[in-house]
Enzyme design. Sequence first.
Site, short mmCIF file in Angstrom:
data_model
loop_
_atom_site.label_atom_id
_atom_site.label_comp_id
_atom_site.label_asym_id
_atom_site.label_seq_id
_atom_site.Cartn_x
_atom_site.Cartn_y
_atom_site.Cartn_z
N TYR A 33 114.92 21.65 73.19
CA TYR A 33 116.03 21.18 74.01
C TYR A 33 116.89 20.19 73.24
CZ TYR A 33 113.78 16.60 74.78
OH TYR A 33 113.22 15.36 74.61
N ARG A 52 120.90 19.93 65.08
CA ARG A 52 119.48 19.68 65.30
C ARG A 52 118.86 20.75 66.19
NH1 ARG A 52 117.55 13.98 67.74
NH2 ARG A 52 118.50 14.89 69.61
N LYS A 147 112.32 19.03 68.32
CA LYS A 147 112.61 18.53 69.68
C LYS A 147 112.18 19.59 70.70
CE LYS A 147 116.22 15.98 72.16
NZ LYS A 147 115.56 14.66 72.18
N GLU A 180 107.89 5.50 67.23
CA GLU A 180 109.14 5.50 67.98
C GLU A 180 108.82 5.26 69.44
OE1 GLU A 180 111.06 9.33 67.72
OE2 GLU A 180 109.16 10.38 67.78
N LEU A 205 111.23 11.88 65.71
CA LEU A 205 112.41 12.70 65.85
C LEU A 205 113.58 12.00 65.17
CD1 LEU A 205 113.60 15.28 67.28
CD2 LEU A 205 114.35 13.72 69.07
#
Length: 287
Positions: A33, A52, A147, A180, A205
Amino acid sequence: MARYAYVNGRYVDHREASVHIEDRGYQLADGVYEVVGVRDGKLIDEKPHLDRLDRSLKELRIAPPVSRKTLCFVIRELMRRNRLRDGLVYMQVTRGVARRDHAFPTTPVRPSLVLTTKNTRHLGPDVGPGIAVRSQPDIRWERCDIKTVALLPNVLAKQAARESGAYEAWLVDAKGCVTEGASTNAWIVTGDGELITRQTDSGILAGITRGTLKSIADKLQLKLVERPFSLAEAKQANEAFITSATSFVTPVIRIDDAPVGDGKPGPTARRLREEYVRFAEAGETVT
């Protein structure tokens, strides 16, 4: 006003939007996504987000469901139909519908493409009071650079943070270093004025907002260092903040039970937020 979604070639009433029960995204999290921010009817960093998306699809060996030109048209048409001025465009691509099996389908299937939009408040240069984060163990898989829609560890970490009264979770690896946030990238500012964020590798990411902020920091001649930083170092930092398409630049004023710096948003986060908002305001206009 009616709200629309886009599902596999059709603009449909959002309340009735659906995918097949054997869509591999639904059954196996076999999909990816992207989320693109919209400000004043303008897309923020559209090309890097679509780049991306292409990379994520390639890593999972899923064919693009439509051409980039078509996808850009669909994004704009959905924004127009939903009268989106400030908010988000969500895009999801799965491998498609096939009889349930862990292995890829042996016969060709058409990838599924779904888009929705969401209205949000108009984010300005004011950073607000700042947020608290709660540390959580990083239990995700080792390809966080893709992702994917497989977000259950992120969901559990975010829920634990919210139940503790914090806004976001900071994920901590086996070495005690922050990777993260559950849905954001993590940054600190050291006592020496260095701007620190973890290097992009398979453990995080590569945030699009993160990438833009690197360019902004370079223009401001800030000393940026990409390296791991420990949770203990973060708690001793002068400043900390998160970045994402949804939060822009948001200061972190507390980590677990420890205040960051003086417990107030710092000057570096304030300046970077102001500059990012200027960048966002110069985005592509949707007609």
